[in-house]
Design a protein around this motif. Sequence first.
Motif, PDB file in Angstrom:
ATOM      1  N   LYS A   1      33.839  38.128  43.234  1.00 46.83           N
ATOM      2  CA  LYS A   1      33.438  38.736  42.216  1.00 46.83           C
ATOM      3  C   LYS A   1      32.128  38.077  41.486  1.00 46.83           C
ATOM      4  CE  LYS A   1      34.222  39.639  37.207  1.00 46.83           C
ATOM      5  NZ  LYS A   1      35.010  39.229  36.091  1.00 46.83           N
TER       6      LYS A   1
ATOM      7  N   TRP B   1      31.780  45.571  38.798  1.00 45.37           N
ATOM      8  CA  TRP B   1      33.183  45.741  38.771  1.00 45.37           C
ATOM      9  C   TRP B   1      33.536  46.909  37.706  1.00 45.37           C
ATOM     10  CZ3 TRP B   1      36.266  44.738  43.095  1.00 45.37           C
ATOM     11  CH2 TRP B   1      35.637  43.678  44.104  1.00 45.37           C
TER      12      TRP B   1
ATOM     13  N   THR C   1      37.641  46.436  36.272  1.00 40.25           N
ATOM     14  CA  THR C   1      38.936  46.225  36.874  1.00 40.25           C
ATOM     15  C   THR C   1      39.655  45.098  36.570  1.00 40.25           C
ATOM     16  OG1 THR C   1      37.832  45.015  38.936  1.00 40.25           O
ATOM     17  CG2 THR C   1      38.154  47.578  38.964  1.00 40.25           C
TER      18      THR C   1
ATOM     19  N   GLU D   1      42.036  40.527  41.631  1.00 41.22           N
ATOM     20  CA  GLU D   1      41.624  39.876  42.974  1.00 41.22           C
ATOM     21  C   GLU D   1      42.827  39.979  44.068  1.00 41.22           C
ATOM     22  OE1 GLU D   1      38.974  36.051  44.411  1.00 41.22           O
ATOM     23  OE2 GLU D   1      39.867  35.853  42.237  1.00 41.22           O
TER      24      GLU D   1
ATOM     25  N   TYR E   1      41.048  44.945  45.885  1.00 40.96           N
ATOM     26  CA  TYR E   1      40.063  44.099  46.064  1.00 40.96           C
ATOM     27  C   TYR E   1      39.413  43.840  47.356  1.00 40.96           C
ATOM     28  CZ  TYR E   1      37.567  39.757  45.272  1.00 40.96           C
ATOM     29  OH  TYR E   1      36.590  38.833  45.273  1.00 40.96           O
TER      30      TYR E   1
ATOM     31  N   GLN F   1      35.343  44.517  47.994  1.00 43.38           N
ATOM     32  CA  GLN F   1      34.698  43.395  48.032  1.00 43.38           C
ATOM     33  C   GLN F   1      34.004  43.454  49.537  1.00 43.38           C
ATOM     34  OE1 GLN F   1      34.162  40.595  45.818  1.00 43.38           O
ATOM     35  NE2 GLN F   1      32.405  40.249  47.336  1.00 43.38           N
TER      36      GLN F   1
END
Length: 592
Positions: free
Chosen positions: A4, A63, A88, A96, A101, A105
């Motif tokens: 992130k 995010w 999120t 995560e 995720y 990502q």
Amino acid sequence: MKGKTQWMRKQIHPDGFSTDSANSAERPIISTSLVSRVKTRDPDYSYICSNIGEAIATIDPNWLITSCNQIFSRHFGRIQEELVGRTTFELNPNFEKSIFYPVIQQVFDTKLLSSGLGYSASVRRWLYMRAYPMAEGCVIFVSDATDLDSSHHQMAAVTRRDPLTGLENRLSLELAVPQAVKGGKPFDLFLIDISRFKQINDSLGYGFGDRALMELASRFKTILPAGGSVFRLAGDEFVFMCPRSADAPDAFIAQLLATTRAPLAVGGSSFNLDASLGWVNFPEDGTDMGQLLRRADLSLLQAKGKGPVANAFRYEDRLEKDIRQKVALETDLRQAIDEGRFWLAYQPKVSTRSGKVVGAEALIRWNHPTLGPVNPGEFLPLAEERGLMKELDRWVIRAVITDASNLLRHGFQFPIAANITPSTLADPKILGEIDKWLTEHRLPARMLELEITERDLMIDIEGSVRILEKLSESGINVAIDDFGTGYSSFSYLLELDVEAIKIDISFVSRLNDLSRPSNKVVKGLISIAHSMGMTVVAEGVEEPLQKSLLKRMGCDVIQGYHVSPPLALPLFRDFLYENAPENLLEPDPYKT
């Protein structure tokens, strides 16, 4: 949050492309027109999102959820208005570790399409996700894949995911370990095996077991330490790979076992599991995938050997030496079976009333050509594990019949017992073979006794009844060995055609006076057995007081070092002559 923060540090041009993407113009990026339609709440777009049957959401580079439909909001247990405009990570601090995720990502990192299959613990469903890059983040589509056939679930394997639990699979592990080894930083590898899982599958069904594994996998992901990974190898085996921490791994192991033991509620049923665990350290215990996993497996086997459940064992160098010795011993054992390199020792059974020998138990012995005498407690479990007990049982029974025939010619007629395992007893050929050997040696069937443990009989009570009936019809005596340790109901005894029970040594060893509760148990076992017309034998009698108490309780026969240790046939025959001057012992010891 590593992924992130890395993304948030990237600079975004006004056109929505990141400055670190040299070839971004060549990558598939969804047009900004979609984003503008989302922001303006285009009615056509809203209609499609509401009726498409999939969860849809757009997420910006920070995010932040910029739009979503109702199906997506249900995954968070919220309404749309509570999601749009929030990140999120605000909605789920553990995002995560969620199944969404890694897919998102990957899009942020590569600007390419990403997809994945995972199990959502919040909705308890399998979800198939596709994420597409946009100029201002990405759009994700999520569909329910729970009821898809296995061909769809094979997509998970392609993406290095276990198709059942959504965890990383063995392929992922085989890629992750070399990469971690190459990095050089110390890490721990934990191999965990779920105990009694087969019983759940057998009793409740494989569908139930699958859902339990999904739930367990979801729990495992929540306890992963930072930087750790969990993999499902196969069946009920999982591997955890965790960076070495300053603290010993004891706290994580305790948490892992506690997580496994916590009650599972699936399909209206609640149950508990347990586990055994073995672990290794890099670089101390190995420097490649095969070595580390093999040594973790050796540690797991050691953990299982220390108790039925919830044991953990750290690898030690001696384990590989032990396994090499075990492999060599197995090779020698197979050769010894082929060549009949065993001999029998006989331990007398004596009547508490007359003091005469009324039987004997045959005990197998093995003199190894280089190791010398090998403890039966070492080679018999090995034979059981390697499927060699049928051959050993046959050797013992034939040898007992031969020796009993020899004793009969000297005037000694009493049953000699041979231990027999369930696999041999269930073999449809064994009764015919025994009858043939008895005929060849002209030995009456009543001079052969077969001992089978109480636990083994209870494995298949209906099958045991059928087999014991056939043995009784042939005239062969049957005794239940280790009685009192299997916790079986006495009602089963009424169905079993047996002549004797042998009270387990664990009860006999504690005998010291009639007032102790354990002694009352022994007296109760004797009384009940007598009420059903059975003879009672106490094994492991070593002290005169034990013999005296057993006689007072009404026990019929005793066996143990107080009478005599196990003796080779010539010494056993000498013992009989010394203790029976009349040269003819009781002809039918079980009809006293």
